[in-house]
Design an enzyme around this catalytic site. Structure first.
Site, PDB file in Angstrom:
ATOM      1  CG  ASP A   1      -6.772 103.882  82.417  1.00 48.62           C
ATOM      2  OD1 ASP A   1      -7.582 104.714  81.978  1.00 48.62           O
ATOM      3  OD2 ASP A   1      -6.696 102.689  81.993  1.00 48.62           O
ATOM      4  CB  ALA A   2      -3.698 104.260  88.522  1.00 51.97           C
TER       5      ALA A   2
ATOM      6  CE1 TYR B   1       0.202 104.251  79.209  1.00 50.61           C
ATOM      7  CE2 TYR B   1       0.437 101.941  78.636  1.00 50.61           C
ATOM      8  CZ  TYR B   1       0.590 103.279  78.316  1.00 50.61           C
ATOM      9  OH  TYR B   1       1.135 103.641  77.102  1.00 50.61           O
ATOM     10  CG  ASP B   2      -1.557 106.897  83.722  1.00 49.72           C
ATOM     11  OD1 ASP B   2      -2.633 107.326  84.191  1.00 49.72           O
ATOM     12  OD2 ASP B   2      -1.411 106.574  82.509  1.00 49.72           O
TER      13      ASP B   2
ATOM     14  CB  SER C   1      -8.742 100.979  43.889  1.00 56.60           C
ATOM     15  OG  SER C   1      -8.768 100.690  42.515  1.00 56.60           O
ATOM     16  CG  LEU C   2     -11.137  96.625  46.843  1.00 56.00           C
ATOM     17  CD1 LEU C   2     -11.764  96.788  48.224  1.00 56.00           C
ATOM     18  CD2 LEU C   2     -10.970  95.169  46.508  1.00 56.00           C
TER      19      LEU C   2
ATOM     20  CE  LYS D   1     -14.272  99.690  49.934  1.00 51.59           C
ATOM     21  NZ  LYS D   1     -14.132 101.090  50.373  1.00 51.59           N
TER      22      LYS D   1
ATOM     23  NE  ARG E   1      -5.117 102.432  46.750  1.00 54.68           N
ATOM     24  CZ  ARG E   1      -5.975 103.217  46.105  1.00 54.68           C
ATOM     25  NH1 ARG E   1      -6.514 104.230  46.731  1.00 54.68           N
ATOM     26  NH2 ARG E   1      -6.312 102.986  44.877  1.00 54.68           N
TER      27      ARG E   1
ATOM     28  CE  LYS F   1     -18.460 102.119  47.818  1.00 58.17           C
ATOM     29  NZ  LYS F   1     -17.293 102.753  48.469  1.00 58.17           N
TER      30      LYS F   1
HETATM   31  N1  LIG Z   1     -11.223  99.336  53.522  1.00 54.71           N
HETATM   32  C1  LIG Z   1     -11.066  98.049  53.828  1.00 54.71           C
HETATM   33  O1  LIG Z   1     -11.495  97.603  54.899  1.00 54.71           O
HETATM   34  C2  LIG Z   1     -10.364  97.131  52.867  1.00 54.71           C
HETATM   35  C3  LIG Z   1     -10.233  95.751  53.158  1.00 54.71           C
HETATM   36  N2  LIG Z   1     -10.761  95.198  54.293  1.00 54.71           N
HETATM   37  N3  LIG Z   1      -9.573  94.934  52.286  1.00 54.71           N
HETATM   38  C4  LIG Z   1      -9.052  95.448  51.151  1.00 54.71           C
HETATM   39  O2  LIG Z   1      -8.406  94.592  50.325  1.00 54.71           O
HETATM   40  C5  LIG Z   1      -8.023  95.044  49.013  1.00 54.71           C
HETATM   41  C6  LIG Z   1      -6.748  95.814  48.989  1.00 54.71           C
HETATM   42  C7  LIG Z   1      -6.130  95.498  47.642  1.00 54.71           C
HETATM   43  C8  LIG Z   1      -6.672  94.159  47.211  1.00 54.71           C
HETATM   44  C9  LIG Z   1      -7.798  93.807  48.152  1.00 54.71           C
HETATM   45  N4  LIG Z   1      -9.141  96.756  50.817  1.00 54.71           N
HETATM   46  C10 LIG Z   1      -9.797  97.615  51.661  1.00 54.71           C
HETATM   47  O3  LIG Z   1      -9.862  98.925  51.323  1.00 54.71           O
HETATM   48  C11 LIG Z   1      -9.386  99.296  50.023  1.00 54.71           C
HETATM   49  C12 LIG Z   1      -7.952  99.755  50.058  1.00 54.71           C
HETATM   50  C13 LIG Z   1      -7.794 100.745  48.925  1.00 54.71           C
HETATM   51  C14 LIG Z   1      -9.185 101.107  48.459  1.00 54.71           C
HETATM   52  C15 LIG Z   1     -10.140 100.477  49.461  1.00 54.71           C
HETATM   53  O4  LIG Z   1     -10.366 101.388  50.513  1.00 54.71           O
END
Ligand SMILES: NC(=O)c1c(N)nc(OC2CCCC2)nc1O[C@@H]1CCC[C@@H]1O
Length: 326
Positions: free
Chosen positions: A34-35, A37-38, A83-84, A115, A136, A310
């Site tokens: 680090d030194a 870098y600083d 979204s997913l 995720k 987003r 999930k």
């Molecule tokens: N949270 C994540 O790690 C993640 C990921 N690794 N990959 C995606 O690909 C999606 C994005 C749109 C189509 C595929 N989405 C992620 O998170 C989404 C983004 C919006 C809602 C979720 O958090």
């Protein structure tokens, strides 16, 4: 030294410090203490103070902006940030796989990613410079948080590609930073954050970049938005390409030849999740080939070629124990 020599010295210092920054924050493999870098950073600050006309936006000294802004501008996402859909068990994953193979008209290879439980953001680079960072938002309109995203050390302020490219990822707060931040908040009698995702979102919504800069945020990039010059044919090639550009991708992603391998990966991470230094709330499974993604298309809110498995919510389980124990 004259201005010519100062410019050469400044350019050399910027490259060196950007390299050190990449090693430390992206590769997690610093090559100098680090030194060192600083010391280089102080040399750069001294030269830029003596020659302010030589300061450029992509200088490592320019990560933390000056005055707070009074509001965030709106940003329109030309390619929506979707979204997913969710899967909660093996049967959901197998049903997803059947739908995908049906729709794609044949077998598909998947990419599995952790995720990350943070805030989805978009980064735009033009002429190699980071020109915009945005949330987003609702998927089509987000907020311009460029000044805050510039403070995240793992985000390069410049990349070695001239063509415009937009990349997308999850900004997050590592567990350690979250615990330290909440301890400090409790110390000051302030309300602690409920979880790292809220802490990351709250930090990126600060109007003063100096506050965001102190929150030790990080990012993993996982997708590409606008990219005229893009010619790659798969998601996995894009992940490799982003890494080559010096963008931080999560090292745990894996190509899976079929849904059985996807289920293996998911079960592996149900166990290993606790070992990570950041929170994840599931696994994202994506069709790898971009032409098959194209064929499958989207529903109103999410792609047909991706799903989020999930994990069962931990809080629910602990609440259950609390009730039984109390
Ligand atoms: N949270 C994540 O790690 C993640 C990921 N690794 N990959 C995606 O690909 C999606 C994005 C749109 C189509 C595929 N989405 C992620 O998170 C989404 C983004 C919006 C809602 C979720 O958090």
């Amino acid at each position: 030294m004259n201005e010519q020599q100062a410019k050469a010295a400044i350019d050399q210092l910027k490259d060196k410090i950007n390299q050190y920054n990449h090693e430390y924050h992206v590769l997690d493999k610093p090559s100098v203490p680090d030194a060192e870098y600083d010391k280089r950073m102080q040399e750069l600050l001294d030269l830029e103070a003596a020659y302010p006309q030589l300061i450029t936006d992509d200088s490592p000294s320019q990560r933390v902006g000056g005055e707070p802004i009074d509001a965030f501008k709106k940003v329109e996402h030309t390619i929506p940030m979707l979204s997913l859909a969710n899967a909660f068990g093996e049967e959901d994953l197998r049903a997803f796989d059947r739908r995908v193979r049906e729709g794609a008209g044949g077998d598909v290879t998947y990419v599995c990613e952790l995720k990350i439980d943070g805030l989805a953001v978009s980064l735009k680079y033009e002429d190699g410079q980071l020109v915009q960072g945005a949330t987003r938002g609702n998927g089509t309109v987000g907020e311009d948080i460029t000044t805050n995203l510039r403070t995240i050390r793992s985000i390069p302020l410049k990349i070695g590609q001239k063509e415009a490219i937009e990349v997308r990822g999850e900004a997050y707060m590592p567990q350690k930073s979250f615990l330290a931040l909440n301890a400090a908040k409790e110390e000051n009698g302030e309300e602690p954050f409920a979880n790292p995702r809220n802490a990351a979102a709250g930090s990126l919504r600060q109007l003063d970049p100096r506050i965001a800069a102190k929150r030790n945020l990080d990012i993993f990039l996982y997708g590409v938005g606008q990219w005229e010059a893009g010619t790659l044919s798969s998601h996995s090639e894009r992940l490799d390409y982003m890494q080559k550009l010096g963008l931080k991708t999560n090292p745990e992603w894996r190509k899976c030849a079929d849904i059985d391998e996807v289920i293996e990966y998911v079960n592996e991470w149900v166990e290993k999740r606790a070992e990570l230094s950041y929170e994840i709330d599931g696994i994202v499974i994506k069709v790898d080939r971009l032409d098959q993604q194209e064929t499958l298309g989207f529903t109103a809110r999410s792609p047909r070629w991706a799903i989020a498995y999930k994990f069962p919510a931990e809080e629910a389980i602990t609440k259950l124990y609390d009730i039984e124990l109390s």
